[in-house]
Design an enzyme around this catalytic site. Structure first.
Site, PDB file in Angstrom:
ATOM      1  N   THR A   1       0.818  -1.214   0.000  1.00  0.00           N
ATOM      2  CA  THR A   1       0.000   0.000   0.000  1.00  0.00           C
ATOM      3  C   THR A   1       0.852   1.265   0.000  1.00  0.00           C
ATOM      4  OG1 THR A   1      -1.516   1.267   1.411  1.00  0.00           O
ATOM      5  CG2 THR A   1      -0.095  -0.275   2.530  1.00  0.00           C
ATOM      6  N   ASP A   2       0.248   2.363  -0.448  1.00  0.00           N
ATOM      7  CA  ASP A   2       0.955   3.653  -0.388  1.00  0.00           C
ATOM      8  C   ASP A   2       1.036   4.186   1.051  1.00  0.00           C
ATOM      9  OD1 ASP A   2      -1.726   4.326  -0.040  1.00  0.00           O
ATOM     10  OD2 ASP A   2      -1.755   5.880  -1.582  1.00  0.00           O
ATOM     11  N   GLU A   3       0.245   3.605   1.960  1.00  0.00           N
ATOM     12  CA  GLU A   3       0.219   4.128   3.337  1.00  0.00           C
ATOM     13  C   GLU A   3       1.563   3.950   4.050  1.00  0.00           C
ATOM     14  OE1 GLU A   3      -3.264   3.318   5.631  1.00  0.00           O
ATOM     15  OE2 GLU A   3      -4.553   3.330   3.874  1.00  0.00           O
TER      16      GLU A   3
ATOM     17  N   TYR B   1      -1.743  -0.506  10.993  1.00  0.00           N
ATOM     18  CA  TYR B   1      -1.867  -1.190   9.700  1.00  0.00           C
ATOM     19  C   TYR B   1      -0.675  -0.869   8.803  1.00  0.00           C
ATOM     20  CZ  TYR B   1      -3.204  -1.730   4.778  1.00  0.00           C
ATOM     21  OH  TYR B   1      -3.203  -2.035   3.434  1.00  0.00           O
TER      22      TYR B   1
ATOM     23  N   LYS C   1       2.373  -3.228   7.287  1.00  0.00           N
ATOM     24  CA  LYS C   1       2.641  -3.402   5.853  1.00  0.00           C
ATOM     25  C   LYS C   1       4.069  -2.951   5.525  1.00  0.00           C
ATOM     26  CE  LYS C   1       0.253  -4.602   2.962  1.00  0.00           C
ATOM     27  NZ  LYS C   1      -0.084  -5.946   2.417  1.00  0.00           N
TER      28      LYS C   1
HETATM   29  P1  NAD Z   1      -9.360  -7.644   2.196  1.00  0.00           P
HETATM   30  O1  NAD Z   1      -9.378  -7.372   3.657  1.00  0.00           O
HETATM   31  O2  NAD Z   1     -10.593  -7.401   1.393  1.00  0.00           O
HETATM   32  O3  NAD Z   1      -8.941  -9.157   1.929  1.00  0.00           O
HETATM   33  C1  NAD Z   1      -7.903  -9.791   2.618  1.00  0.00           C
HETATM   34  C2  NAD Z   1      -7.983 -11.285   2.340  1.00  0.00           C
HETATM   35  O4  NAD Z   1      -6.902 -11.921   3.061  1.00  0.00           O
HETATM   36  C3  NAD Z   1      -9.278 -11.930   2.830  1.00  0.00           C
HETATM   37  O5  NAD Z   1      -9.779 -12.815   1.847  1.00  0.00           O
HETATM   38  C4  NAD Z   1      -8.859 -12.691   4.081  1.00  0.00           C
HETATM   39  O6  NAD Z   1      -9.655 -13.843   4.338  1.00  0.00           O
HETATM   40  C5  NAD Z   1      -7.417 -13.059   3.744  1.00  0.00           C
HETATM   41  N1  NAD Z   1      -6.607 -13.271   4.957  1.00  0.00           N
HETATM   42  C6  NAD Z   1      -6.521 -12.453   6.043  1.00  0.00           C
HETATM   43  N2  NAD Z   1      -5.716 -12.993   6.970  1.00  0.00           N
HETATM   44  C7  NAD Z   1      -5.261 -14.165   6.456  1.00  0.00           C
HETATM   45  C8  NAD Z   1      -4.383 -15.170   6.941  1.00  0.00           C
HETATM   46  N3  NAD Z   1      -3.822 -15.075   8.161  1.00  0.00           N
HETATM   47  N4  NAD Z   1      -4.100 -16.244   6.158  1.00  0.00           N
HETATM   48  C9  NAD Z   1      -4.677 -16.340   4.923  1.00  0.00           C
HETATM   49  N5  NAD Z   1      -5.541 -15.422   4.424  1.00  0.00           N
HETATM   50  C10 NAD Z   1      -5.823 -14.348   5.183  1.00  0.00           C
HETATM   51  O7  NAD Z   1      -8.129  -6.796   1.630  1.00  0.00           O
HETATM   52  P2  NAD Z   1      -7.948  -6.066   0.233  1.00  0.00           P
HETATM   53  O8  NAD Z   1      -8.475  -4.697   0.336  1.00  0.00           O
HETATM   54  O9  NAD Z   1      -8.404  -6.959  -0.856  1.00  0.00           O
HETATM   55  O10 NAD Z   1      -6.354  -5.941   0.197  1.00  0.00           O
HETATM   56  C11 NAD Z   1      -5.546  -6.961  -0.371  1.00  0.00           C
HETATM   57  C12 NAD Z   1      -4.087  -6.553  -0.277  1.00  0.00           C
HETATM   58  O11 NAD Z   1      -3.877  -5.336  -0.982  1.00  0.00           O
HETATM   59  C13 NAD Z   1      -3.616  -6.290   1.157  1.00  0.00           C
HETATM   60  O12 NAD Z   1      -2.306  -6.775   1.271  1.00  0.00           O
HETATM   61  C14 NAD Z   1      -3.651  -4.773   1.293  1.00  0.00           C
HETATM   62  O13 NAD Z   1      -2.694  -4.332   2.215  1.00  0.00           O
HETATM   63  C15 NAD Z   1      -3.301  -4.345  -0.120  1.00  0.00           C
HETATM   64  N6  NAD Z   1      -3.836  -3.037  -0.548  1.00  0.00           N
HETATM   65  C16 NAD Z   1      -5.163  -2.732  -0.387  1.00  0.00           C
HETATM   66  C17 NAD Z   1      -5.654  -1.506  -0.856  1.00  0.00           C
HETATM   67  C18 NAD Z   1      -7.112  -1.121  -0.755  1.00  0.00           C
HETATM   68  O14 NAD Z   1      -7.472  -0.001  -1.082  1.00  0.00           O
HETATM   69  N7  NAD Z   1      -7.991  -2.017  -0.310  1.00  0.00           N
HETATM   70  C19 NAD Z   1      -4.777  -0.596  -1.457  1.00  0.00           C
HETATM   71  C20 NAD Z   1      -3.424  -0.944  -1.582  1.00  0.00           C
HETATM   72  C21 NAD Z   1      -2.975  -2.173  -1.132  1.00  0.00           C
HETATM   73  O1  TDX Z   2     -16.588   5.685   8.243  1.00  0.00           O
HETATM   74  C1  TDX Z   2     -15.609   6.221   7.681  1.00  0.00           C
HETATM   75  N1  TDX Z   2     -15.560   7.584   7.615  1.00  0.00           N
HETATM   76  C2  TDX Z   2     -14.528   8.267   7.046  1.00  0.00           C
HETATM   77  O2  TDX Z   2     -14.530   9.501   7.017  1.00  0.00           O
HETATM   78  C3  TDX Z   2     -14.529   5.477   7.101  1.00  0.00           C
HETATM   79  C4  TDX Z   2     -14.537   3.975   7.161  1.00  0.00           C
HETATM   80  C5  TDX Z   2     -13.490   6.169   6.525  1.00  0.00           C
HETATM   81  N2  TDX Z   2     -13.464   7.515   6.514  1.00  0.00           N
HETATM   82  C6  TDX Z   2     -12.320   8.230   5.894  1.00  0.00           C
HETATM   83  C7  TDX Z   2     -10.956   7.784   6.396  1.00  0.00           C
HETATM   84  C8  TDX Z   2     -10.069   7.960   5.176  1.00  0.00           C
HETATM   85  O3  TDX Z   2      -9.601   9.305   5.116  1.00  0.00           O
HETATM   86  O4  TDX Z   2     -12.339   7.920   4.500  1.00  0.00           O
HETATM   87  C9  TDX Z   2     -11.013   7.727   3.984  1.00  0.00           C
HETATM   88  C10 TDX Z   2     -10.909   6.331   3.401  1.00  0.00           C
HETATM   89  O5  TDX Z   2     -10.986   5.424   4.494  1.00  0.00           O
HETATM   90  P1  TDX Z   2     -10.870   3.827   4.280  1.00  0.00           P
HETATM   91  O6  TDX Z   2     -11.854   3.406   3.246  1.00  0.00           O
HETATM   92  O7  TDX Z   2     -10.928   3.185   5.630  1.00  0.00           O
HETATM   93  O8  TDX Z   2      -9.433   3.692   3.614  1.00  0.00           O
HETATM   94  P2  TDX Z   2      -7.958   4.133   4.098  1.00  0.00           P
HETATM   95  O9  TDX Z   2      -7.886   4.272   5.554  1.00  0.00           O
HETATM   96  O10 TDX Z   2      -7.565   5.325   3.263  1.00  0.00           O
HETATM   97  O11 TDX Z   2      -7.106   2.842   3.657  1.00  0.00           O
HETATM   98  C11 TDX Z   2      -7.403   2.135   2.422  1.00  0.00           C
HETATM   99  O12 TDX Z   2      -6.498   2.454   1.418  1.00  0.00           O
HETATM  100  C12 TDX Z   2      -5.205   1.905   1.467  1.00  0.00           C
HETATM  101  C13 TDX Z   2      -7.442   0.618   2.640  1.00  0.00           C
HETATM  102  O13 TDX Z   2      -8.309   0.308   3.681  1.00  0.00           O
HETATM  103  C14 TDX Z   2      -6.086   0.049   2.880  1.00  0.00           C
HETATM  104  O14 TDX Z   2      -6.137  -1.371   2.965  1.00  0.00           O
HETATM  105  C15 TDX Z   2      -5.216   0.420   1.731  1.00  0.00           C
HETATM  106  O15 TDX Z   2      -3.915  -0.024   1.961  1.00  0.00           O
END
Ligand code: NAD
Ligand code: TDX
Length: 347
Positions: free
Chosen positions: A128-130, A153, A157
């Site tokens: 992630t970019d975080e 988190y 990462k």
């Molecule tokens: P998600 O939470 O939707 O899915 C995570 C998956 O991992 C689930 O299917 C869960 O069952 C599985 N999992 C969790 N713990 C596990 C374990 N101990 N063993 C095996 N499986 C396990 O997450 P996502 O949003 O799809 O993110 C996927 C990846 O991409 C993550 O590594 C996250 O850090 C990264 N990422 C997410 C975002 C975003 O915006 N969602 C952005 C950048 C990077």
């Molecule tokens: O109820 C809410 N109210 C609100 O204002 C929630 C859930 C979020 N927010 C704000 C927090 C953030 O500024 O919205 C923005 C987006 O929040 P999230 O959807 O929780 O995402 P963020 O915290 O930015 O992180 C996401 O992007 C990077 C993913 O969850 C991560 O897994 C990924 O790595």
């Protein structure tokens, strides 16, 4: 080629699995997932019958399980997406994030290093970019930006990214890493901003905007993230990091207002109806102000481009949630109710 994709039942993972299974029929794809609250095999119903696809339930924290699986399967490559992914949950329970995101990643690196037979095989880590921390109003994250994670988190990462790099340097393990901005699209668990607010607008529930809603995120359509992973998997260089982003920055409040407008239209409600649900609540602890990604390296070196404009992607996303009411109802029953109460009731 035999590829294990971890976290394939989650939001992004299911899009990556679907892309690889349908686009590369000669690859064998094994989806390894623990099926936590965020993992859902319903996300892959449409491809589960493919001959080149298999699901294995398991926990990447469980070393003995990985030892058996990796010694039997002799995978050629790993695409590692399994993680605990929600920042708010990491604030309540950091240790779970250390276990899956750090220990789980190191376990996978060890299992792959020990059992890989193909010298060209490699470990692709999705991040992630975080990890870069937060930006002010100026600048964007580059691959060279120093790591400065602020939430449990992002700290977990960042740590996992460092271990992947360290295995490349120390053991010559071929690795690739990508760091992506916020994704949106279908099958997104409704704890994250966009699907949570779609569900709440649908049910006429308050929209809890953290702080003043001025934080900025850079949104990318999930299928464009999957296409970037495809390009990096096939063309990316070993030991390199690639940033992935949509060049699409929105303050939370502007995004929420756009979402409200689109939802009113799609639900046939009067204009201005959903916006009345906006409720400003206590800010997230350590809330990063702004994320923005510079994807020049990925675009110029590997030729990747995002395919969709935000308004179109958001509209498609809303349509998916409205057409998949059963999916939404299933994932918002049971444990979700408890989570929602804890996060939002006294905020
Ligand atoms: P998600 O939470 O939707 O899915 C995570 C998956 O991992 C689930 O299917 C869960 O069952 C599985 N999992 C969790 N713990 C596990 C374990 N101990 N063993 C095996 N499986 C396990 O997450 P996502 O949003 O799809 O993110 C996927 C990846 O991409 C993550 O590594 C996250 O850090 C990264 N990422 C997410 C975002 C975003 O915006 N969602 C952005 C950048 C990077
Ligand atoms: O109820 C809410 N109210 C609100 O204002 C929630 C859930 C979020 N927010 C704000 C927090 C953030 O500024 O919205 C923005 C987006 O929040 P999230 O959807 O929780 O995402 P963020 O915290 O930015 O992180 C996401 O992007 C990077 C993913 O969850 C991560 O897994 C990924 O790595």
């Amino acid at each position: 080629m035999k590829i294990v994709i971890t976290g394939g039942a989650g939001f992004i993972g299911s899009h990556v699995v679907r892309r690889f299974v349908t686009k590369y029929p000669t690859y064998q794809i094994i989806n390894l997932d623990k099926l936590t609250y965020a993992g859902n095999l319903e996300n892959l119903k449409d491809i589960e019958h493919y001959d080149n696809y298999r699901f294995v339930k398991g926990d990447i924290v469980d070393q003995a399980f990985l030892e058996t699986l990796f010694s039997e399967e002799k995978f050629d490559a790993v695409i590692h997406l399994a993680a605990e992914s929600h920042v708010d949950r990491s604030i309540s329970n950091p240790l779970e994030f250390v276990m899956t995101n750090v220990v789980g990643t190191v376990n996978l690196l060890n299992a792959f290093k020990k059992h890989r037979t193909n010298e060209k095989g490699f470990f692709y880590h999705v991040s992630t970019d975080e990890v870069y921390g937060e930006l002010t109003d100026e600048g964007k994250f580059l691959e060279t930006t120093p790591y400065s994670p602020n939430s449990p988190y992002s700290a977990s990462k960042a740590s996992s990214d460092h271990f992947v790099r360290a295995y490349h340097e120390t053991y010559d393990l071929p690795v690739k890493i990508s760091n992506c901005s916020n994704n949106y699209g279908s099958h997104h668990f409704p704890e994250k901003l966009i699907p949570l607010f779609i569900n709440n607008i649908k049910n006429k529930k308050p929209l809890p905007v953290y702080g003043k809603g001025e934080n900025v995120r850079d949104w990318l359509f999930v299928e464009d993230h999957a296409s970037a992973i495809d390009v990096i998997f096939h063309k990316g260089a070993f030991g390199e990091t690639y940033n992935i982003g949509g060049n699409n920055e929105w303050t939370n409040i502007a995004l929420v207002k756009l979402l409200c407008k689109l939802m009113d239209q799609k639900l046939g409600r009067p204009e201005g109806d959903a916006v009345k649900l906006i409720t400003y609540v206590t800010d997230r602890a350590g809330h990063d102000y702004r994320y923005a990604i510079d994807s020049t390296k990925l675009m110029t070196k590997l030729g990747w481009r995002p395919s969709l404009q935000f308004a179109e992607g958001l509209s498609k996303t809303i349509d998916w949630y409205l057409a998949n009411e059963d999916w939404l109802n299933n994932v918002t029953s049971g444990a979700y109710t408890e989570y929602y109460k804890e996060q939002y009731e006294n905020r």
